[in-house]
Scaffold this motif. Sequence first.
Motif, mmCIF file in Angstrom:
data_model
loop_
_atom_site.group_PDB
_atom_site.id
_atom_site.type_symbol
_atom_site.label_atom_id
_atom_site.label_comp_id
_atom_site.label_asym_id
_atom_site.label_seq_id
_atom_site.Cartn_x
_atom_site.Cartn_y
_atom_site.Cartn_z
ATOM 1 N N TYR A 1 -8.841 17.233 40.180
ATOM 2 C CA TYR A 1 -8.684 16.643 38.845
ATOM 3 C C TYR A 1 -9.994 16.014 38.400
ATOM 4 N N ILE A 2 -10.431 16.394 37.207
ATOM 5 C CA ILE A 2 -11.642 15.824 36.595
ATOM 6 C C ILE A 2 -11.315 15.548 35.118
ATOM 7 N N PRO A 3 -10.567 14.463 34.866
ATOM 8 C CA PRO A 3 -10.088 14.182 33.513
ATOM 9 C C PRO A 3 -11.175 14.281 32.451
ATOM 10 N N TRP A 4 -10.803 14.907 31.334
ATOM 11 C CA TRP A 4 -11.599 15.059 30.119
ATOM 12 C C TRP A 4 -12.753 16.072 30.259
ATOM 13 N N ALA A 5 -12.971 16.629 31.430
ATOM 14 C CA ALA A 5 -14.070 17.593 31.615
ATOM 15 C C ALA A 5 -13.801 18.874 30.834
ATOM 16 N N THR A 6 -14.857 19.563 30.504
ATOM 17 C CA THR A 6 -14.760 20.824 29.765
ATOM 18 C C THR A 6 -15.612 21.886 30.459
ATOM 19 N N SER A 7 -15.523 23.082 29.957
ATOM 20 C CA SER A 7 -16.383 24.161 30.463
ATOM 21 C C SER A 7 -17.845 23.816 30.214
ATOM 22 N N LEU B 1 -12.672 31.728 43.577
ATOM 23 C CA LEU B 1 -13.743 31.171 42.751
ATOM 24 C C LEU B 1 -13.179 30.113 41.812
ATOM 25 N N PRO B 2 -13.894 28.996 41.632
ATOM 26 C CA PRO B 2 -13.367 27.897 40.814
ATOM 27 C C PRO B 2 -13.421 28.190 39.318
ATOM 28 N N TRP B 3 -12.452 27.600 38.612
ATOM 29 C CA TRP B 3 -12.437 27.641 37.153
ATOM 30 C C TRP B 3 -11.746 26.386 36.652
ATOM 31 N N ILE B 4 -11.887 26.081 35.369
ATOM 32 C CA ILE B 4 -11.315 24.839 34.840
ATOM 33 C C ILE B 4 -10.069 25.140 34.002
ATOM 34 N N MET B 5 -9.028 24.377 34.261
ATOM 35 C CA MET B 5 -7.762 24.516 33.535
ATOM 36 C C MET B 5 -7.503 23.238 32.743
ATOM 37 N N ASP B 6 -6.879 23.365 31.601
ATOM 38 C CA ASP B 6 -6.600 22.240 30.697
ATOM 39 C C ASP B 6 -7.869 21.465 30.348
ATOM 40 N N PRO B 7 -8.975 22.163 30.030
ATOM 41 C CA PRO B 7 -10.240 21.468 29.738
ATOM 42 C C PRO B 7 -10.111 20.507 28.558
ATOM 43 N N GLY B 8 -10.845 19.392 28.642
ATOM 44 C CA GLY B 8 -10.872 18.416 27.553
ATOM 45 C C GLY B 8 -9.667 17.508 27.483
ATOM 46 N N THR B 9 -8.744 17.620 28.461
ATOM 47 C CA THR B 9 -7.541 16.785 28.447
ATOM 48 C C THR B 9 -7.533 15.850 29.660
ATOM 49 N N HIS B 10 -6.553 14.950 29.676
ATOM 50 C CA HIS B 10 -6.389 14.047 30.820
ATOM 51 C C HIS B 10 -6.096 14.834 32.094
#
Length: 197
Positions: free
Chosen positions: A157-163, A177-186
């Motif tokens: 979890y990295i709250p508020w992070a984006t691509s 391989l890592p990717w970001i889900m729910d970017p820009g949210t809590h």
Amino acid sequence: MKFILPLLLFASSTLAVQAFAQTIPSKEIQIKTALLAAPEDQRAGAKVYGYTSAGEFTTLKEGTNELICIANDPNGKGFSVACYHVSAEPFMARGRELKKEGKGFHEIFDTREAEAKAGKLKLPDNGSVLYVTTADLENVSWNTGEVTDHYTRSVVYIPWATSETTGLPTKAPGPGLPWIMDPGTHRAHIMISPARD
């Protein structure tokens, strides 16, 4: 004859209670299976939540490190256990409260998002790991706690992070391989899903 109906009702209610109690594994089996999601070097000191014979959510084992694990939900589909860093406990506990109130995924998401933005819900501020181990129910022995052919994925979890702030893609570029889900949210998080055997 007048005694037969009450006797039958008592017997059927007793059997129903016994059948329900049998669907919830022993405390020891719940702890053993919950810890499957934890890294081996953190298992002994992890706190474990699970369920009483009546189905109530409870603490099964106190912890001495920063990891919290949750046993399989007896009302869930399939087998799924998870462990997470203590810094995510306010987020996780709030989700459990809202679910207990009967709220669905989207309502829980929106409520926690609003509360996090308002500063009412504390989120992990340095990233927080979550491990989830799943299996098909036919691969679980509730008598021994042995689980075969299970699969573990990791989340950070990295709250508020984006691509843009992380350089991570928003879709899985390949197994493991890592990717970001729910970017820009809590609920922004890095997904890491290893290839399945």
